[in-house]
Design a protein around this motif. Structure first.
Motif, PDB file in Angstrom:
ATOM      1  N   TYR A  39      47.326  -1.078  13.678  1.00  0.00           N
ATOM      2  CA  TYR A  39      46.657  -2.307  14.115  1.00  0.00           C
ATOM      3  C   TYR A  39      47.441  -3.537  13.685  1.00  0.00           C
ATOM      4  N   ARG A  40      47.939  -3.504  12.475  1.00  0.00           N
ATOM      5  CA  ARG A  40      48.701  -4.656  12.006  1.00  0.00           C
ATOM      6  C   ARG A  40      50.021  -4.796  12.750  1.00  0.00           C
ATOM      7  N   TYR A  41      50.540  -3.693  13.246  1.00  0.00           N
ATOM      8  CA  TYR A  41      51.802  -3.751  13.980  1.00  0.00           C
ATOM      9  C   TYR A  41      51.580  -4.232  15.414  1.00  0.00           C
ATOM     10  N   VAL A  42      50.637  -3.641  16.129  1.00  0.00           N
ATOM     11  CA  VAL A  42      50.477  -3.963  17.551  1.00  0.00           C
ATOM     12  C   VAL A  42      49.395  -4.995  17.818  1.00  0.00           C
ATOM     13  N   HIS A 147      61.870  -5.123  13.723  1.00  0.00           N
ATOM     14  CA  HIS A 147      61.099  -3.904  13.468  1.00  0.00           C
ATOM     15  C   HIS A 147      61.226  -3.424  12.029  1.00  0.00           C
ATOM     16  N   ASP A 148      62.453  -3.336  11.501  1.00  0.00           N
ATOM     17  CA  ASP A 148      62.629  -2.779  10.158  1.00  0.00           C
ATOM     18  C   ASP A 148      61.972  -3.638   9.092  1.00  0.00           C
ATOM     19  N   LEU A 149      62.020  -4.961   9.265  1.00  0.00           N
ATOM     20  CA  LEU A 149      61.394  -5.854   8.288  1.00  0.00           C
ATOM     21  C   LEU A 149      59.876  -5.811   8.409  1.00  0.00           C
ATOM     22  N   ARG A 150      59.387  -5.728   9.634  1.00  0.00           N
ATOM     23  CA  ARG A 150      57.935  -5.715   9.833  1.00  0.00           C
ATOM     24  C   ARG A 150      57.324  -4.445   9.246  1.00  0.00           C
ATOM     25  N   VAL A 151      57.958  -3.294   9.503  1.00  0.00           N
ATOM     26  CA  VAL A 151      57.449  -2.034   8.969  1.00  0.00           C
ATOM     27  C   VAL A 151      57.444  -2.062   7.441  1.00  0.00           C
ATOM     28  N   THR A 152      58.537  -2.536   6.855  1.00  0.00           N
ATOM     29  CA  THR A 152      58.633  -2.591   5.392  1.00  0.00           C
ATOM     30  C   THR A 152      57.556  -3.494   4.810  1.00  0.00           C
ATOM     31  N   LEU A 153      57.361  -4.656   5.409  1.00  0.00           N
ATOM     32  CA  LEU A 153      56.362  -5.603   4.914  1.00  0.00           C
ATOM     33  C   LEU A 153      54.952  -5.029   5.010  1.00  0.00           C
ATOM     34  N   ILE A 154      54.612  -4.438   6.143  1.00  0.00           N
ATOM     35  CA  ILE A 154      53.269  -3.887   6.331  1.00  0.00           C
ATOM     36  C   ILE A 154      53.005  -2.755   5.347  1.00  0.00           C
ATOM     37  N   LEU A 155      53.984  -1.870   5.190  1.00  0.00           N
ATOM     38  CA  LEU A 155      53.794  -0.732   4.288  1.00  0.00           C
ATOM     39  C   LEU A 155      53.607  -1.183   2.849  1.00  0.00           C
ATOM     40  N   VAL A 177      64.950  -1.440   0.184  1.00  0.00           N
ATOM     41  CA  VAL A 177      63.572  -1.884   0.420  1.00  0.00           C
ATOM     42  C   VAL A 177      63.365  -3.268  -0.175  1.00  0.00           C
ATOM     43  N   GLU A 178      63.855  -3.480  -1.384  1.00  0.00           N
ATOM     44  CA  GLU A 178      63.743  -4.796  -2.016  1.00  0.00           C
ATOM     45  C   GLU A 178      64.394  -5.872  -1.156  1.00  0.00           C
ATOM     46  N   THR A 179      65.567  -5.548  -0.611  1.00  0.00           N
ATOM     47  CA  THR A 179      66.281  -6.502   0.230  1.00  0.00           C
ATOM     48  C   THR A 179      65.500  -6.809   1.499  1.00  0.00           C
ATOM     49  N   ARG A 180      64.922  -5.775   2.110  1.00  0.00           N
ATOM     50  CA  ARG A 180      64.157  -5.991   3.337  1.00  0.00           C
ATOM     51  C   ARG A 180      62.904  -6.828   3.072  1.00  0.00           C
ATOM     52  N   LEU A 181      62.245  -6.577   1.948  1.00  0.00           N
ATOM     53  CA  LEU A 181      61.062  -7.375   1.617  1.00  0.00           C
ATOM     54  C   LEU A 181      61.441  -8.839   1.393  1.00  0.00           C
ATOM     55  N   TYR A 182      62.545  -9.059   0.714  1.00  0.00           N
ATOM     56  CA  TYR A 182      63.016 -10.426   0.476  1.00  0.00           C
ATOM     57  C   TYR A 182      63.304 -11.121   1.798  1.00  0.00           C
ATOM     58  N   ARG A 183      63.998 -10.423   2.687  1.00  0.00           N
ATOM     59  CA  ARG A 183      64.342 -11.009   3.980  1.00  0.00           C
ATOM     60  C   ARG A 183      63.091 -11.270   4.815  1.00  0.00           C
ATOM     61  N   ALA A 184      62.128 -10.345   4.760  1.00  0.00           N
ATOM     62  CA  ALA A 184      60.890 -10.515   5.524  1.00  0.00           C
ATOM     63  C   ALA A 184      60.104 -11.721   5.024  1.00  0.00           C
ATOM     64  N   ARG A 185      59.965 -11.844   3.711  1.00  0.00           N
ATOM     65  CA  ARG A 185      59.221 -12.974   3.140  1.00  0.00           C
ATOM     66  C   ARG A 185      59.920 -14.293   3.432  1.00  0.00           C
ATOM     67  N   LYS A 186      61.245 -14.297   3.339  1.00  0.00           N
ATOM     68  CA  LYS A 186      61.990 -15.520   3.604  1.00  0.00           C
ATOM     69  C   LYS A 186      61.833 -15.941   5.062  1.00  0.00           C
ATOM     70  N   ALA A 187      61.918 -14.969   5.984  1.00  0.00           N
ATOM     71  CA  ALA A 187      61.760 -15.275   7.403  1.00  0.00           C
ATOM     72  C   ALA A 187      60.354 -15.781   7.705  1.00  0.00           C
ATOM     73  N   LEU A 188      59.347 -15.145   7.092  1.00  0.00           N
ATOM     74  CA  LEU A 188      57.970 -15.591   7.304  1.00  0.00           C
ATOM     75  C   LEU A 188      57.748 -16.989   6.762  1.00  0.00           C
ATOM     76  N   LYS A 189      58.331 -17.265   5.597  1.00  0.00           N
ATOM     77  CA  LYS A 189      58.158 -18.584   5.000  1.00  0.00           C
ATOM     78  C   LYS A 189      58.716 -19.668   5.910  1.00  0.00           C
ATOM     79  N   VAL A 190      59.873 -19.411   6.490  1.00  0.00           N
ATOM     80  CA  VAL A 190      60.485 -20.387   7.395  1.00  0.00           C
ATOM     81  C   VAL A 190      59.583 -20.628   8.603  1.00  0.00           C
TER      82      VAL A 190
END
Length: 207
Positions: A39-42, A147-155, A177-190
């Motif tokens: 649900y959070r993905y789609v 996709h890879d950042l979204r999956v990592t963040l949701i999980l 995983v740490e790198t993907r979470l950092y990138r996901a949070r940074k992208a969301l913040k922007v």
């Protein structure tokens, strides 16, 4: 979220031996976290339910492939994330099919699949005050992640998986995983800061 992989493998072994009701027990164990992820993905409850049903069809078809040492949750989340990715690709080609609307009057029983709820099914107090417009902005921001950042963040953020468990799903190291979470949070913040100001940094995290 279920964490006893031995129970999962035991049920899969019973399923392999012909006890089809073992699939129902697996569904009872995993339906809620899988539905929450999908649900959070789609961002559509009906589509999420369809994707989870398709996942369990795949579990049944692949019942002979699960051997000792298999991590059922990693296999299932990997399969489900691929189903979600393929569905979204299809949906982009068929824009006439819209998302379910997200409203603020969801019942408490449904909060475990609300896109702003945490792994415990509760909406954090600082997010509960967000109005419908902000909910839409957050939803759209998450949807803009690769996709890879979204999956990592949701999980991690919503499903409560450890770095090791996420690594098993997305196929990378704990450091990855740490790198993907950092990138996901940074992208969301922007994205969020451009829409709703500094409060867009909804999860914090170091720069």
């Amino acid at each position: 979220m279920p964490s006893d992989n031995e129970t999962d493998l035991a049920l899969l072994e019973e399923l392999r031996k012909g006890r089809d009701t073992a699939l129902n027990e697996l569904m009872q164990r995993w339906h809620r976290p899988f539905l929450s992820f999908a649900y959070r993905y789609v961002q559509s409850e009906d589509d999420a339910r369809d994707l989870v049903e398709e996942l369990f069809v795949r579990v049944y078809k692949n019942r002979d492939r699960f051997k000792e040492g298999t991590k059922f949750s990693a296999w299932a989340f990997t399969s489900l994330s691929n189903l979600c990715k393929n569905f979204e690709r299809w949906r982009r080609r068929h824009p006439a099919f819209g998302n379910d609307s997200l409203t603020d009057d969801m019942s408490k029983a449904d909060r475990d699949v609300h896109p702003l709820a945490n792994a415990g099914g509760e909406i954090p107090p600082d997010l509960e005050a967000l109005n419908q417009e902000r909910i839409e902005i957050v939803r759209d921001a998450i949807n803009k992640l690769p996709h890879d950042l979204r999956v990592t963040l949701i999980l991690y953020q919503y499903e409560g998986l450890s770095y090791k468990e996420i690594g098993e799903v997305v196929g990378c190291s704990i450091k990855g995983v740490e790198t993907r979470l950092y990138r996901a949070r940074k992208a969301l913040k922007v994205i969020l800061c451009s829409k709703i100001g500094p409060s867009g940094d909804i999860w914090g995290g170091e720069e």
